[in-house]
Design a protein around this motif. Structure first.
Motif, PDB file in Angstrom:
ATOM      1  N   PHE A 148     -28.127  17.912   4.248  1.00 49.88           N
ATOM      2  CA  PHE A 148     -29.547  17.637   4.376  1.00 49.88           C
ATOM      3  C   PHE A 148     -29.759  16.134   4.348  1.00 49.88           C
ATOM      4  O   PHE A 148     -29.282  15.449   3.443  1.00 49.88           O
ATOM      5  CB  PHE A 148     -30.319  18.303   3.230  1.00 49.88           C
ATOM      6  CG  PHE A 148     -31.804  18.186   3.357  1.00 49.88           C
ATOM      7  CD1 PHE A 148     -32.498  18.912   4.315  1.00 49.88           C
ATOM      8  CD2 PHE A 148     -32.507  17.345   2.528  1.00 49.88           C
ATOM      9  CE1 PHE A 148     -33.871  18.789   4.439  1.00 49.88           C
ATOM     10  CE2 PHE A 148     -33.882  17.222   2.638  1.00 49.88           C
ATOM     11  CZ  PHE A 148     -34.561  17.954   3.593  1.00 49.88           C
ATOM     12  N   ALA A 149     -30.433  15.609   5.362  1.00 47.90           N
ATOM     13  CA  ALA A 149     -30.711  14.176   5.432  1.00 47.90           C
ATOM     14  C   ALA A 149     -32.120  13.980   5.975  1.00 47.90           C
ATOM     15  O   ALA A 149     -32.550  14.694   6.887  1.00 47.90           O
ATOM     16  CB  ALA A 149     -29.700  13.475   6.337  1.00 47.90           C
ATOM     17  N   VAL A 150     -32.834  13.028   5.408  1.00 54.57           N
ATOM     18  CA  VAL A 150     -34.185  12.714   5.876  1.00 54.57           C
ATOM     19  C   VAL A 150     -34.346  11.205   5.992  1.00 54.57           C
ATOM     20  O   VAL A 150     -33.651  10.433   5.327  1.00 54.57           O
ATOM     21  CB  VAL A 150     -35.281  13.266   4.925  1.00 54.57           C
ATOM     22  CG1 VAL A 150     -35.176  14.756   4.774  1.00 54.57           C
ATOM     23  CG2 VAL A 150     -35.252  12.589   3.581  1.00 54.57           C
ATOM     24  N   TRP A 151     -35.274  10.807   6.837  1.00 52.89           N
ATOM     25  CA  TRP A 151     -35.690   9.413   6.903  1.00 52.89           C
ATOM     26  C   TRP A 151     -37.027   9.369   6.178  1.00 52.89           C
ATOM     27  O   TRP A 151     -38.030   9.897   6.646  1.00 52.89           O
ATOM     28  CB  TRP A 151     -35.829   8.943   8.348  1.00 52.89           C
ATOM     29  CG  TRP A 151     -36.487   7.604   8.478  1.00 52.89           C
ATOM     30  CD1 TRP A 151     -37.707   7.334   9.031  1.00 52.89           C
ATOM     31  CD2 TRP A 151     -35.967   6.354   8.038  1.00 52.89           C
ATOM     32  NE1 TRP A 151     -37.982   6.004   8.959  1.00 52.89           N
ATOM     33  CE2 TRP A 151     -36.921   5.368   8.356  1.00 52.89           C
ATOM     34  CE3 TRP A 151     -34.794   5.965   7.403  1.00 52.89           C
ATOM     35  CZ2 TRP A 151     -36.741   4.025   8.066  1.00 52.89           C
ATOM     36  CZ3 TRP A 151     -34.607   4.625   7.115  1.00 52.89           C
ATOM     37  CH2 TRP A 151     -35.567   3.678   7.441  1.00 52.89           C
ATOM     38  N   ALA A 152     -37.027   8.785   4.987  1.00 52.08           N
ATOM     39  CA  ALA A 152     -38.232   8.730   4.159  1.00 52.08           C
ATOM     40  C   ALA A 152     -38.269   7.359   3.483  1.00 52.08           C
ATOM     41  O   ALA A 152     -37.998   7.228   2.294  1.00 52.08           O
ATOM     42  CB  ALA A 152     -38.210   9.846   3.130  1.00 52.08           C
ATOM     43  N   PRO A 153     -38.566   6.315   4.254  1.00 50.21           N
ATOM     44  CA  PRO A 153     -38.442   4.947   3.738  1.00 50.21           C
ATOM     45  C   PRO A 153     -39.333   4.620   2.544  1.00 50.21           C
ATOM     46  O   PRO A 153     -39.012   3.726   1.779  1.00 50.21           O
ATOM     47  CB  PRO A 153     -38.797   4.079   4.944  1.00 50.21           C
ATOM     48  CG  PRO A 153     -39.604   4.958   5.837  1.00 50.21           C
ATOM     49  CD  PRO A 153     -39.094   6.351   5.611  1.00 50.21           C
TER      50      PRO A 153
END
Length: 179
Positions: A148-153
């Motif tokens: 599981f990977a997200v872009w959540a800066p």
């Protein structure tokens, strides 16, 4: 001058710093993989797990189910640790108030998002983001699971939650990866 000898408690060198533990408990640690899971320590391997509300944990050999050791309680309830003599695939047998559960240690797997993926993403040229971000079923070393990977800066933390961990965001915090 203090002439008293310095006393080291058994297992003390196996524990993470109080600052790391505090950040982990508050679910604000930027890289829980740096303290959880297996880590070489010169005398073998230290394995740590943070399992809030667990009553006890044993480490089992993955292939045979043979018990390798019983984890001891760390600085806070739910933080467990033990030492293994050598690196090997293992499972965690966790004792909860409602029964026992045998599971993989998600912190025993290295980074699954490759450096090239990070590079291309940072450059703005990644053409296959759908295969990189989100929930990706995969198998690692014969173990089926989901990356599981997200872009959540702007996120302060991200945890994977579900019925498998009683919706407790403290149990599976993710590491921050910067491209």
């Amino acid at each position: 001058m203090n002439d008293r000898p310095v006393v080291t408690l058994p297992g003390e060198q196996l524990l993470p710093s109080d600052g790391d533990v505090d950040a982990l408990v508050r679910a604000e640690h930027g890289d829980p993989f740096s303290i959880l899971g297996p880590h070489p320590d010169g005398d073998g391997l230290v394995v740590r797990a943070y399992l809030p509300n667990a009553l006890g944990v044993e480490v089992l050999e993955r292939a045979s189910g043979r018990m390798l050791g019983t984890m001891e309680q760390g600085q806070v309830p739910g933080l467990f640790f033990t030492r293994l003599t050598h690196p090997q695939p293992y499972l965690l047998k966790i004792r909860w108030a409602g029964g026992e559960h045998v599971t993989e240690d998600p912190y025993s797997f290295g980074p699954q998002l490759g450096e090239m993926d990070l590079y291309l993403f940072a450059e703005g040229n990644h053409r296959e983001l759908a295969r990189v971000f989100g929930a990706q079923p995969m198998e690692i070393d014969g173990v089926p699971g989901v990356r599981f990977a997200v872009w959540a800066p702007n996120a302060r933390r991200v945890s994977v939650v579900g019925s498998f961990n009683d919706w407790d965001g403290r149990r599976h915090p993710m590491r921050l990866r910067f491209p």
